[in-house]
Design a protein around this motif. Structure first.
Motif, PDB file in Angstrom:
ATOM      1  N   LYS A 148       0.679  -1.212   0.176  1.00  0.00           N
ATOM      2  CA  LYS A 148       0.055  -0.035   0.017  1.00  0.00           C
ATOM      3  C   LYS A 148       0.826   1.203   0.051  1.00  0.00           C
ATOM      4  O   LYS A 148       0.575   2.224  -0.586  1.00  0.00           O
ATOM      5  N   ASN A 149       2.066   1.157   0.699  1.00  0.00           N
ATOM      6  CA  ASN A 149       2.926   2.369   0.768  1.00  0.00           C
ATOM      7  C   ASN A 149       3.657   2.530  -0.496  1.00  0.00           C
ATOM      8  O   ASN A 149       3.846   3.722  -0.977  1.00  0.00           O
ATOM      9  N   LEU A 150       4.015   1.371  -1.249  1.00  0.00           N
ATOM     10  CA  LEU A 150       4.336   1.608  -2.389  1.00  0.00           C
ATOM     11  C   LEU A 150       3.558   2.164  -3.365  1.00  0.00           C
ATOM     12  O   LEU A 150       3.928   2.902  -4.359  1.00  0.00           O
ATOM     13  N   LYS A 151       2.228   1.763  -3.468  1.00  0.00           N
ATOM     14  CA  LYS A 151       1.102   2.138  -4.181  1.00  0.00           C
ATOM     15  C   LYS A 151       1.043   3.942  -4.098  1.00  0.00           C
ATOM     16  O   LYS A 151       0.994   4.556  -4.882  1.00  0.00           O
ATOM     17  N   LYS A 152       1.193   4.318  -2.941  1.00  0.00           N
ATOM     18  CA  LYS A 152       1.202   5.739  -2.486  1.00  0.00           C
ATOM     19  C   LYS A 152       2.204   6.445  -3.000  1.00  0.00           C
ATOM     20  O   LYS A 152       1.967   7.544  -3.598  1.00  0.00           O
ATOM     21  N   THR A 153       3.366   6.021  -2.829  1.00  0.00           N
ATOM     22  CA  THR A 153       4.624   6.242  -3.521  1.00  0.00           C
ATOM     23  C   THR A 153       4.626   6.701  -4.944  1.00  0.00           C
ATOM     24  O   THR A 153       5.026   7.564  -5.487  1.00  0.00           O
ATOM     25  N   SER A 154       3.884   5.722  -5.853  1.00  0.00           N
ATOM     26  CA  SER A 154       3.650   5.730  -7.265  1.00  0.00           C
ATOM     27  C   SER A 154       3.103   7.112  -7.744  1.00  0.00           C
ATOM     28  O   SER A 154       2.783   7.479  -8.761  1.00  0.00           O
ATOM     29  N   ASN A 155       2.189   7.733  -6.738  1.00  0.00           N
ATOM     30  CA  ASN A 155       1.628   9.108  -6.940  1.00  0.00           C
ATOM     31  C   ASN A 155       2.671  10.105  -7.470  1.00  0.00           C
ATOM     32  O   ASN A 155       2.142  11.117  -8.159  1.00  0.00           O
ATOM     33  N   TYR A 156       3.714  10.056  -7.151  1.00  0.00           N
ATOM     34  CA  TYR A 156       4.662  11.134  -7.188  1.00  0.00           C
ATOM     35  C   TYR A 156       6.134  10.550  -7.661  1.00  0.00           C
ATOM     36  O   TYR A 156       6.874  11.274  -8.117  1.00  0.00           O
ATOM     37  N   ILE A 157       6.396   9.236  -7.762  1.00  0.00           N
ATOM     38  CA  ILE A 157       7.452   8.562  -8.387  1.00  0.00           C
ATOM     39  C   ILE A 157       7.006   7.267  -9.253  1.00  0.00           C
ATOM     40  O   ILE A 157       6.469   6.294  -8.695  1.00  0.00           O
ATOM     41  N   THR A 158       7.187   7.416 -10.278  1.00  0.00           N
ATOM     42  CA  THR A 158       6.846   5.996 -10.990  1.00  0.00           C
ATOM     43  C   THR A 158       8.125   5.459 -11.331  1.00  0.00           C
ATOM     44  O   THR A 158       9.019   6.017 -11.819  1.00  0.00           O
ATOM     45  N   ALA A 159       8.133   3.908 -11.196  1.00  0.00           N
ATOM     46  CA  ALA A 159       9.279   2.977 -11.202  1.00  0.00           C
ATOM     47  C   ALA A 159       8.838   1.798 -11.260  1.00  0.00           C
ATOM     48  O   ALA A 159       7.678   1.211 -10.975  1.00  0.00           O
ATOM     49  N   THR A 160       9.776   0.997 -11.895  1.00  0.00           N
ATOM     50  CA  THR A 160       9.688  -0.471 -11.851  1.00  0.00           C
ATOM     51  C   THR A 160       9.748  -0.945 -10.441  1.00  0.00           C
ATOM     52  O   THR A 160      11.105  -0.619 -10.015  1.00  0.00           O
ATOM     53  N   ILE A 161       8.883  -1.811  -9.828  1.00  0.00           N
ATOM     54  CA  ILE A 161       9.116  -2.212  -8.654  1.00  0.00           C
ATOM     55  C   ILE A 161       9.560  -3.944  -8.653  1.00  0.00           C
ATOM     56  O   ILE A 161       8.993  -4.708  -9.460  1.00  0.00           O
ATOM     57  N   ILE A 162      10.441  -4.138  -7.942  1.00  0.00           N
ATOM     58  CA  ILE A 162      11.038  -5.716  -8.014  1.00  0.00           C
ATOM     59  C   ILE A 162      11.113  -6.167  -6.617  1.00  0.00           C
ATOM     60  O   ILE A 162      11.547  -5.566  -5.601  1.00  0.00           O
ATOM     61  N   PHE A 163      10.582  -7.419  -6.632  1.00  0.00           N
ATOM     62  CA  PHE A 163      10.857  -8.283  -5.408  1.00  0.00           C
ATOM     63  C   PHE A 163      11.473  -9.766  -5.920  1.00  0.00           C
ATOM     64  O   PHE A 163      11.544 -10.187  -6.925  1.00  0.00           O
ATOM     65  N   TYR A 164      12.140 -10.318  -4.781  1.00  0.00           N
ATOM     66  CA  TYR A 164      12.521 -11.689  -4.766  1.00  0.00           C
ATOM     67  C   TYR A 164      11.135 -12.413  -4.096  1.00  0.00           C
ATOM     68  O   TYR A 164      10.546 -11.786  -3.064  1.00  0.00           O
ATOM     69  N   PHE A 220      12.275 -17.074  -7.639  1.00  0.00           N
ATOM     70  CA  PHE A 220      11.408 -16.155  -8.491  1.00  0.00           C
ATOM     71  C   PHE A 220      11.972 -14.684  -8.275  1.00  0.00           C
ATOM     72  O   PHE A 220      12.133 -14.345  -7.022  1.00  0.00           O
ATOM     73  N   THR A 221      11.881 -13.893  -9.405  1.00  0.00           N
ATOM     74  CA  THR A 221      11.860 -12.430  -9.211  1.00  0.00           C
ATOM     75  C   THR A 221      10.733 -11.814  -9.978  1.00  0.00           C
ATOM     76  O   THR A 221      10.313 -12.298 -10.988  1.00  0.00           O
ATOM     77  N   LEU A 222       9.889 -10.905  -9.257  1.00  0.00           N
ATOM     78  CA  LEU A 222       8.938 -10.562  -9.655  1.00  0.00           C
ATOM     79  C   LEU A 222       8.866  -8.988 -10.196  1.00  0.00           C
ATOM     80  O   LEU A 222       9.596  -8.205  -9.136  1.00  0.00           O
ATOM     81  N   LEU A 223       8.280  -8.603 -11.166  1.00  0.00           N
ATOM     82  CA  LEU A 223       8.523  -7.009 -11.495  1.00  0.00           C
ATOM     83  C   LEU A 223       7.369  -6.426 -11.972  1.00  0.00           C
ATOM     84  O   LEU A 223       6.509  -7.200 -12.792  1.00  0.00           O
ATOM     85  N   PHE A 224       6.907  -5.306 -11.668  1.00  0.00           N
ATOM     86  CA  PHE A 224       5.737  -4.431 -12.273  1.00  0.00           C
ATOM     87  C   PHE A 224       6.006  -3.073 -12.274  1.00  0.00           C
ATOM     88  O   PHE A 224       6.775  -2.497 -11.306  1.00  0.00           O
ATOM     89  N   HIS A 225       5.291  -2.466 -13.005  1.00  0.00           N
ATOM     90  CA  HIS A 225       5.706  -0.938 -13.369  1.00  0.00           C
ATOM     91  C   HIS A 225       4.440  -0.237 -12.417  1.00  0.00           C
ATOM     92  O   HIS A 225       3.463  -0.867 -12.511  1.00  0.00           O
ATOM     93  N   SER A 226       4.920   0.828 -11.719  1.00  0.00           N
ATOM     94  CA  SER A 226       3.934   1.418 -10.499  1.00  0.00           C
ATOM     95  C   SER A 226       3.060   2.181 -11.253  1.00  0.00           C
ATOM     96  O   SER A 226       1.813   2.668 -10.784  1.00  0.00           O
ATOM     97  N   LYS A 227       2.858   2.552 -12.418  1.00  0.00           N
ATOM     98  CA  LYS A 227       2.050   3.181 -13.422  1.00  0.00           C
ATOM     99  C   LYS A 227       1.251   2.601 -14.634  1.00  0.00           C
ATOM    100  O   LYS A 227       2.265   1.822 -15.040  1.00  0.00           O
TER     101      LYS A 227
END
Length: 227
Positions: A148-164, A220-227
């Motif tokens: 949820k915090n990452l989603k809020k961050t995407s309101n002013y920073i658009t970036a690719t988000i990566i998790f293991y 696994f490595t997961l990636l998606f763009h915040s916008k």
């Protein structure tokens, strides 16, 4: 004269990805810190390296850091590797490197493979800005709050988000992503550089359906763009 701490990257799957500099450095160490002596022993044997190994993992890092710093101060050349990839990236070593830096010990990185960069470069997602978050928490509440915090961050920073993610928690993580971000496009990378490497580009719900029917295997490595 003080020793040097070498942070050495090793292959994430394909042994051909190790660099000559990494092999040369490993052969000239006094001590090598490893997560698992059995895993690293196979790597060393493959390249005919006979360095002394010391187990150094998430459970022993705090208790062993001071003694390793003393060895470095005595002039020993010490290396650290993880089971695969670049040490410290979602792996032990941060406390040791911080202590070495504070003690005035020289720290040298021997660069090489890391799954997050491999995944990012083949994902087809924007690469100019990205946020790497390692592994999400096991507890659902903490995991959801971070997303949820990452989603809020995407309101002013658009970036690719990566998790293991591990195969055991992949499904719950995908469901959490779907709950917070909706049915977005996601890239799922599995077993990178290995024989059964797989890169899936699909909607989150499609991934959930697939891995509900076919049990996840591998790392696994997961990636998606915040916008």
């Amino acid at each position: 004269m003080q020793g040097i701490l070498y942070v050495i990257s090793t292959p994430i799957g394909n042994l051909g990805d190790i660099t000559k500099r990494a092999v040369d450095t490993l052969k000239n160490l006094d001590i090598l810190l490893v997560e698992d002596t059995r895993v690293s022993g196979k790597l060393l044997k493959n390249f005919d390296i006979g360095v002394k190994m010391i187990s150094f993992n998430e459970y022993t890092e705090k208790s062993k850091t001071d003694s390793i710093i003393n060895l470095l101060k005595d002039g020993k050349k010490v290396g650290i590797i993880s089971d695969a990839g670049t040490p410290l990236i979602s792996d032990p070593g941060f406390l040791l490197v911080r202590a070495a830096a504070k003690s005035g010990v020289k720290v040298v990185a021997i660069p090489g493979p890391t799954a997050l960069i491999y995944a990012l470069t083949v994902s087809g997602l924007p690469t100019d800005k990205f946020i790497f978050f390692g592994y999400l928490p096991k507890k659902e509440g903490k995991r959801t709050n971070i997303l949820k915090n990452l989603k809020k961050t995407s309101n002013y920073i658009t970036a690719t988000i990566i998790f293991y993610e591990s195969p055991y928690r992949l499904l719950v993580t995908l469901k959490s992503i779907n709950e917070v971000f909706g049915d977005i496009d996601i890239v799922i990378c599995r077993e990178l550089t290995k024989l059964h490497e797989e890169i899936r580009r699909e909607k989150v719900t499609e991934a959930i359906k697939h891995f509900s029917e076919i049990a996840p295997k591998g790392e696994f490595t997961l990636l998606f763009h915040s916008k």
